[in-house]
Design a protein around this motif. Structure first.
Motif, PDB file in Angstrom:
ATOM      1  N   HIS A 154      -5.611  -6.116  -2.602  1.00 34.30           N
ATOM      2  CA  HIS A 154      -5.438  -7.158  -3.643  1.00 34.30           C
ATOM      3  C   HIS A 154      -3.909  -7.380  -3.990  1.00 34.30           C
ATOM      4  O   HIS A 154      -4.050  -8.582  -4.283  1.00 34.30           O
ATOM      5  CB  HIS A 154      -6.450  -6.535  -4.916  1.00 34.30           C
ATOM      6  N   ALA A 155      -3.228  -6.697  -4.349  1.00 30.93           N
ATOM      7  CA  ALA A 155      -2.011  -6.887  -4.793  1.00 30.93           C
ATOM      8  C   ALA A 155      -1.296  -7.694  -3.821  1.00 30.93           C
ATOM      9  O   ALA A 155      -0.398  -8.460  -4.039  1.00 30.93           O
ATOM     10  CB  ALA A 155      -1.216  -5.560  -5.219  1.00 30.93           C
ATOM     11  N   SER A 156      -1.277  -7.502  -2.473  1.00 34.19           N
ATOM     12  CA  SER A 156      -0.641  -7.924  -1.335  1.00 34.19           C
ATOM     13  C   SER A 156      -0.960  -9.572  -1.099  1.00 34.19           C
ATOM     14  O   SER A 156      -0.045 -10.376  -0.996  1.00 34.19           O
ATOM     15  CB  SER A 156      -0.650  -7.312  -0.200  1.00 34.19           C
ATOM     16  N   ALA A 157      -1.982  -9.710  -1.885  1.00 41.45           N
ATOM     17  CA  ALA A 157      -2.514 -11.425  -1.867  1.00 41.45           C
ATOM     18  C   ALA A 157      -1.794 -11.944  -3.059  1.00 41.45           C
ATOM     19  O   ALA A 157      -1.811 -13.252  -3.057  1.00 41.45           O
ATOM     20  CB  ALA A 157      -4.094 -11.293  -1.952  1.00 41.45           C
ATOM     21  N   TRP A 192       2.600  -3.118   4.103  1.00 42.07           N
ATOM     22  CA  TRP A 192       1.714  -4.137   3.648  1.00 42.07           C
ATOM     23  C   TRP A 192       2.612  -5.323   3.264  1.00 42.07           C
ATOM     24  O   TRP A 192       2.161  -6.429   3.158  1.00 42.07           O
ATOM     25  CB  TRP A 192       1.044  -3.754   2.364  1.00 42.07           C
ATOM     26  N   HIS A 193       3.867  -5.159   2.827  1.00 41.55           N
ATOM     27  CA  HIS A 193       4.601  -6.230   2.701  1.00 41.55           C
ATOM     28  C   HIS A 193       4.930  -7.145   4.034  1.00 41.55           C
ATOM     29  O   HIS A 193       4.976  -8.183   3.875  1.00 41.55           O
ATOM     30  CB  HIS A 193       6.009  -5.650   2.098  1.00 41.55           C
ATOM     31  N   GLU A 194       5.067  -6.379   5.011  1.00 43.60           N
ATOM     32  CA  GLU A 194       5.655  -7.062   6.242  1.00 43.60           C
ATOM     33  C   GLU A 194       4.180  -7.748   6.985  1.00 43.60           C
ATOM     34  O   GLU A 194       4.263  -8.768   7.660  1.00 43.60           O
ATOM     35  CB  GLU A 194       6.133  -6.153   7.338  1.00 43.60           C
ATOM     36  N   HIS A 195       3.085  -6.971   6.882  1.00 45.49           N
ATOM     37  CA  HIS A 195       1.813  -7.572   7.623  1.00 45.49           C
ATOM     38  C   HIS A 195       0.333  -7.606   6.830  1.00 45.49           C
ATOM     39  O   HIS A 195      -0.352  -7.209   7.199  1.00 45.49           O
ATOM     40  CB  HIS A 195       1.604  -6.466   8.698  1.00 45.49           C
ATOM     41  N   GLY A 196       0.774  -7.647   5.536  1.00 47.40           N
ATOM     42  CA  GLY A 196      -0.487  -7.756   4.336  1.00 47.40           C
ATOM     43  C   GLY A 196      -1.444  -8.886   4.953  1.00 47.40           C
ATOM     44  O   GLY A 196      -2.922  -8.350   4.750  1.00 47.40           O
ATOM     45  N   LEU A 197      -1.141 -10.010   5.109  1.00 48.50           N
ATOM     46  CA  LEU A 197      -2.009 -11.001   5.739  1.00 48.50           C
ATOM     47  C   LEU A 197      -2.860 -10.402   6.880  1.00 48.50           C
ATOM     48  O   LEU A 197      -4.148 -10.593   6.949  1.00 48.50           O
ATOM     49  CB  LEU A 197      -1.271 -12.272   6.083  1.00 48.50           C
ATOM     50  N   ILE A 198      -2.219  -9.969   8.043  1.00 49.67           N
ATOM     51  CA  ILE A 198      -2.937  -9.708   9.106  1.00 49.67           C
ATOM     52  C   ILE A 198      -3.972  -8.571   8.443  1.00 49.67           C
ATOM     53  O   ILE A 198      -5.168  -8.417   9.206  1.00 49.67           O
ATOM     54  CB  ILE A 198      -1.968  -9.097  10.018  1.00 49.67           C
TER      55      ILE A 198
END
Length: 206
Positions: free
Chosen positions: A178-181, A108-114
């Protein structure tokens, strides 16, 4: 083995020009998601940034939706592999849980947006929904196996390993979404909290 045979094998294993162009398109799409958003971008935007004509772009993907499905599939494949590995992890349940949470957080750190974009678009793009559900099912299976190893009953009731694993899976998904955003720090905190919950469900919090 003759050198010519070895060289031939090396050449056959190398990615083709088409493979490289497809990878370039997916990389461009990932970059555009960060600056333009999926709804605003067009197939022409992707083609232009990738250095292709619109006609050439359609040779690889018929739409931006199809390209997003391909990008998401590449992104979640690592999650699937790590979840399968977690299901067979010989480590003690507490260590296995920590490993799963760390690997999932890193993805999620690396690809959270996708992943967030794919989740947001899944109601309109059935292929995305299917990919995410299949990935979740693999994750749920891994969680359930770890819970059983920790002593949770494997029956089919609401307090059985499978039901608890399903609830834990979607708790992690929503928390990480939610947190990754928000920030990397928020994602780290969400990971720690989800791990605490999982340990308590498994009876390993003492």
């Amino acid at each position: 083995m003759p050198e010519s045979v070895r060289a031939g094998r090396r050449r056959s294993a190398a990615p083709s020009k088409g493979d490289l162009r497809e990878l370039k398109i997916l990389e461009v799409l990932g970059g555009l998601l960060a600056v333009k958003g999926f709804d605003a971008l067009t197939t022409a935007d992707i083609a232009e940034r990738a250095g292709l004509s619109r006609g050439s772009m359609y040779f690889y993907f018929n739409s931006k939706q199809e390209a997003l499905v391909a990008l998401f599939a590449r992104t979640v494949e690592a999650l699937r592999e790590k979840s399968r590995a977690a299901a067979d992890d010989p480590a003690a349940p507490r260590e296995a849980i920590a490993t799963v949470m760390r690997r999932t957080r890193d993805r999620w750190h690396e690809h959270g947006l996708i992943m967030r974009v794919a989740i947001d678009q899944s109601p309109a793009i059935p292929e995305l929904s299917a990919l995410w559900q299949e990935t979740a099912d693999i994750f749920i299976d891994a969680i359930a196996k770890i819970l059983v190893r920790a002593g949770v009953a494997a029956h089919g009731g609401p307090d059985g390993a499978q039901a608890l694993a399903r609830a834990l899976c979607w708790m992690v998904e929503r928390s990480f979404y939610h947190a990754s955003a928000v920030s990397p720090e928020a994602l780290d905190e969400a990971c720690e909290t989800c791990q605490v919950v999982w340990l308590r469900v498994a009876g390993l919090d003492s």
